[in-house]
Design an enzyme around this catalytic site. Structure first.
Site, PDB file in Angstrom:
ATOM      1  N   CYS A 388     -37.123  14.261 106.566  1.00  0.00           N
ATOM      2  CA  CYS A 388     -36.229  13.625 105.608  1.00  0.00           C
ATOM      3  C   CYS A 388     -36.176  14.412 104.290  1.00  0.00           C
ATOM      4  CB  CYS A 388     -36.630  12.165 105.421  1.00  0.00           C
ATOM      5  SG  CYS A 388     -35.242  11.166 104.879  1.00  0.00           S
ATOM      6  N   HIS A 527     -36.611  10.311 110.680  1.00  0.00           N
ATOM      7  CA  HIS A 527     -38.070  10.126 110.651  1.00  0.00           C
ATOM      8  C   HIS A 527     -38.562  10.041 112.094  1.00  0.00           C
ATOM      9  CE1 HIS A 527     -38.689   9.452 106.355  1.00  0.00           C
ATOM     10  NE2 HIS A 527     -37.507   8.871 106.356  1.00  0.00           N
ATOM     11  N   GLU A 529     -41.294  10.386 113.267  1.00  0.00           N
ATOM     12  CA  GLU A 529     -42.616   9.737 113.390  1.00  0.00           C
ATOM     13  C   GLU A 529     -42.490   8.284 113.844  1.00  0.00           C
ATOM     14  OE1 GLU A 529     -41.202  10.846 110.607  1.00  0.00           O
ATOM     15  OE2 GLU A 529     -41.616   9.610 108.853  1.00  0.00           O
TER      16      GLU A 529
HETATM   17  N1  GLN Z   1     -34.943  10.697  98.717  1.00  0.00           N
HETATM   18  C1  GLN Z   1     -34.193  11.158  99.820  1.00  0.00           C
HETATM   19  C2  GLN Z   1     -32.968  10.306 100.080  1.00  0.00           C
HETATM   20  O1  GLN Z   1     -32.889   9.203  99.658  1.00  0.00           O
HETATM   21  C3  GLN Z   1     -35.047  11.239 101.073  1.00  0.00           C
HETATM   22  C4  GLN Z   1     -35.547   9.913 101.549  1.00  0.00           C
HETATM   23  C5  GLN Z   1     -36.672  10.038 102.536  1.00  0.00           C
HETATM   24  O2  GLN Z   1     -37.344  11.052 102.590  1.00  0.00           O
HETATM   25  N2  GLN Z   1     -36.943   8.982 103.261  1.00  0.00           N
HETATM   26  O3  GLN Z   1     -32.043  10.720 100.729  1.00  0.00           O
END
Ligand code: GLN
Length: 580
Positions: A388, A527, A529
């Site tokens: 992410c 994600h 994970e």
């Molecule tokens: N801050 C970033 C966004 O909002 C990544 C979010 C994250 O890593 N879950 O897009």
């Protein structure tokens, strides 16, 4: 229609006693006996869900396939059960009251007085039944500790549910903690006795008592608890501290809990469980022949009850799954990105690791340190997995250092950047302007179409995770996206976008990126994970671990181990075992 049987898990004495893992283990055990089983988590707080909670206070926010932002216990459930658990399996006090009040406002109570009894327990029961629908057994974990004011409505409701269904349909498991005060050196049962008494006050007698403690409870103390709680002998079960949470179902089964619980709810085993693979994986975790060293460079702030590691629990677990499946041990260094902020270019000390992960994150703390880390992984051929924020910053690093776009950034950190590599989409901007922060997130599973011939495609394909037309669905929780305007620029310089999600309006959102001439440099907007399970590692974590192993072997052959620079890694903290 299937008549669902229920098992209710309640905690006594202290919080963090291991109810979540006990619930997940019980679920796994009942599932192994051949029953369609689901797990339900009751959180007695007024938040509607965990979406607005701070991970450093409450642990990681778990994202369900259907886009719920939930307490991390649901993650434990999914990892043990290999089951997608929907968001309605998390019931909070906030949801109950909101539904009842909304219904009252719509005039649906027909002018009645709306009262705690019966309306609140009725709504709790309605939600429990909805979550349990279609399952033969549902295990309900009631958050908090017996005696808490907040969980009384839920205890009242499960008792009312039992009255509706009749005896033999509901079993109660009380998980207690038995302290061994240092100055006495003896295990004490009194707090557990008091927890039994508090549960009795709610009209509930436990059928099973799981005794969490530093070491296993002895027979003499077991008998005291048996007598006090008036439970059948053999229903007080020892659950001492262990090295890995995955040992717990095996230990509970050694005590024969599965058949006893089934018998309590009037069921016979449908088949004999086969724990051989599970046991094999547990053995690897306990005594690995070889251990990988992975650095997780993130933002670590420890506050409240939770340790910093709790905010990245799913990544830790996904790595454990991938390592165990490949007969490898794991040692994680949690490195605070802020400690790498001022390093120019490559942060040398990182070379000691077999692989590096930059996890998800929000805001500007440590961002430059993360970018420095990614630059190091890219240039020094260290396996890199970006999750992410770890993908967004990989795109930023590439734009700055390979494409020469000085000052390139995400608008989350620098709204004025000349090169907004990562930006917010116009539709999401509208939601943010309306103050709808939750609504502006991309949440839950999204399908991505993968590029044939890419490494990402190869890893998913090898694991047979691909759906029709080379697609894969992973879960998301973020606001910002790779800016479509910059995709051709980055691609021209050699970055490969190996998968995209196509919105209904035709916009393509970049989901995966990779570097072709690198041993393993893969990052994803998702994600992954959240889809890793014990015994079924996520393909990207598997690929990462394989690449780490290769690096470790090559480094060993070349015997050119690099020492950690202690000054650089002051912020690193050792891997801690999970409390719950
Ligand atoms: N801050 C970033 C966004 O909002 C990544 C979010 C994250 O890593 N879950 O897009």
């Amino acid at each position: 229609m299937i008549q669902t049987k229920f098992v209710v898990v309640v905690g006594g004495v202290i919080s963090g006693v291991g109810k979540g893992v006990t619930t997940a283990s019980l679920g796994k055990i009942i599932q192994e006996y051949g029953y369609r089983t689901t797990l339900i988590k009751v959180d007695p707080y007024l938040n509607y869900d965990a979406g607005t909670m701070r991970p450093t206070m409450h642990g990681e926010v778990w994202v369900t396939k259907d886009g719920g932002e939930i307490d991390q216990d649901l993650g434990t459930y999914e990892r043990f059960m290999d089951l997608d658990i929907p968001k309605h399996n998390n019931i909070t006090t906030g949801q109950i009251y909101k539904t009842v009040i909304d219904r009252e406002r719509r005039g649906e109570y027909d002018g009645q007085d709306v009262k705690f009894i019966p309306h609140i327990p009725d709504e709790i029961i309605r939600r429990i039944k909805l979550a349990a629908d279609g399952y033969e057994v549902a295990i309900i974990e009631i958050g908090g500790t017996v005696g808490d004011y907040e969980n009384k409505p839920f205890l009242f409701a499960v008792r009312a549910l039992e009255r509706q269904l009749g005896k033999g349909h509901v079993a109660y498991v009380l998980v207690v903690y038995l302290p061994v005060p240092e100055h006495i050196g003896e295990m004490k049962t009194k707090p557990a006795q008091q927890a039994v008494k508090l549960l009795n006050e709610e009209g509930i007698s436990p059928d099973f008592i799981v005794c969490r403690s530093k070491y296993a409870i002895d027979d003499q103390r077991k008998r005291i608890i048996e007598l006090y709680a008036n439970v059948e002998s053999d229903c007080v079960i020892a659950a001492p501290d262990i090295e890995t949470i995955y040992q717990i179902p095996l230990d509970l089964e050694d005590a024969g809990i599965g058949k006893k619980v089934l018998s309590r709810i009037g069921l016979e085993p449908k088949r004999e469980p086969d724990w051989s693979r599970w046991q094999q994986l547990v053995n690897v975790i306990k005594a690995p022949k070889e251990t990988l060293r992975v650095a997780i460079v993130g933002k670590y702030l420890a506050t409240g009850d939770y340790t910093l590691v709790d905010s990245y629990v799913s990544i830790q677990q996904a790595l454990i799954h991938a390592c165990a499946a490949n007969e490898l041990g794991l040692s994680i260094s949690w490195i605070d990105a802020s400690a790498l902020q001022t390093l120019d270019g490559c942060a040398q000390g990182l070379e000691v690791y077999d692989g590096i992960i930059v996890p998800g994150g929000f805001g500007q703390t440590g961002v430059e340190g993360k970018i420095n880390t990614i630059a190091c992984a890219r240039k020094k051929n260290i396996p890199y997995l970006g999750l992410c924020y770890g993908m967004q910053l990989a795109a930023v690093e590439f734009a700055r250092n390979v494409c020469g776009l000085q000052g390139a950034h995400t608008t989350e950190v620098d709204p004025e950047t000349l090169y907004p590599i990562i930006d917010i989409l116009a539709v999401q901007k509208q939601l943010l302007e309306q103050g709808n922060f939750g609504g502006s997130m991309r949440l839950g599973a999204y399908k991505a179409t993968l590029k044939k011939g890419s490494a990402v495609y190869a890893w998913y394909n090898q694991a047979q995770w691909l759906g029709e037309d080379a697609t894969v669905a992973e879960r998301h929780r973020h606001r910002y996206e790779v800016n479509p305007l910059f995709v051709p620029v980055l691609e021209k310089a050699g970055l490969v976008f190996s998968g995209y999600h196509e919105r209904v309006d035709g916009t393509k959102l970049m989901e995966f990126l990779e570097l072709p001439n690198h041993p393993f440099f893969i990052a994803t907007q998702a994600h992954p994970e959240f889809t890793s399970r014990f015994g079924k590692p996520n393909p990207l974590f598997h690929g990462f671990v394989m690449a780490c192993k290769k690096r470790k072997d090559t480094l060993a052959q070349a015997s050119c181990g690099v020492d950690v620079n202690p000054a650089l890694f002051q912020a690193a903290v050792p891997l801690e075992t999970l409390a719950s």
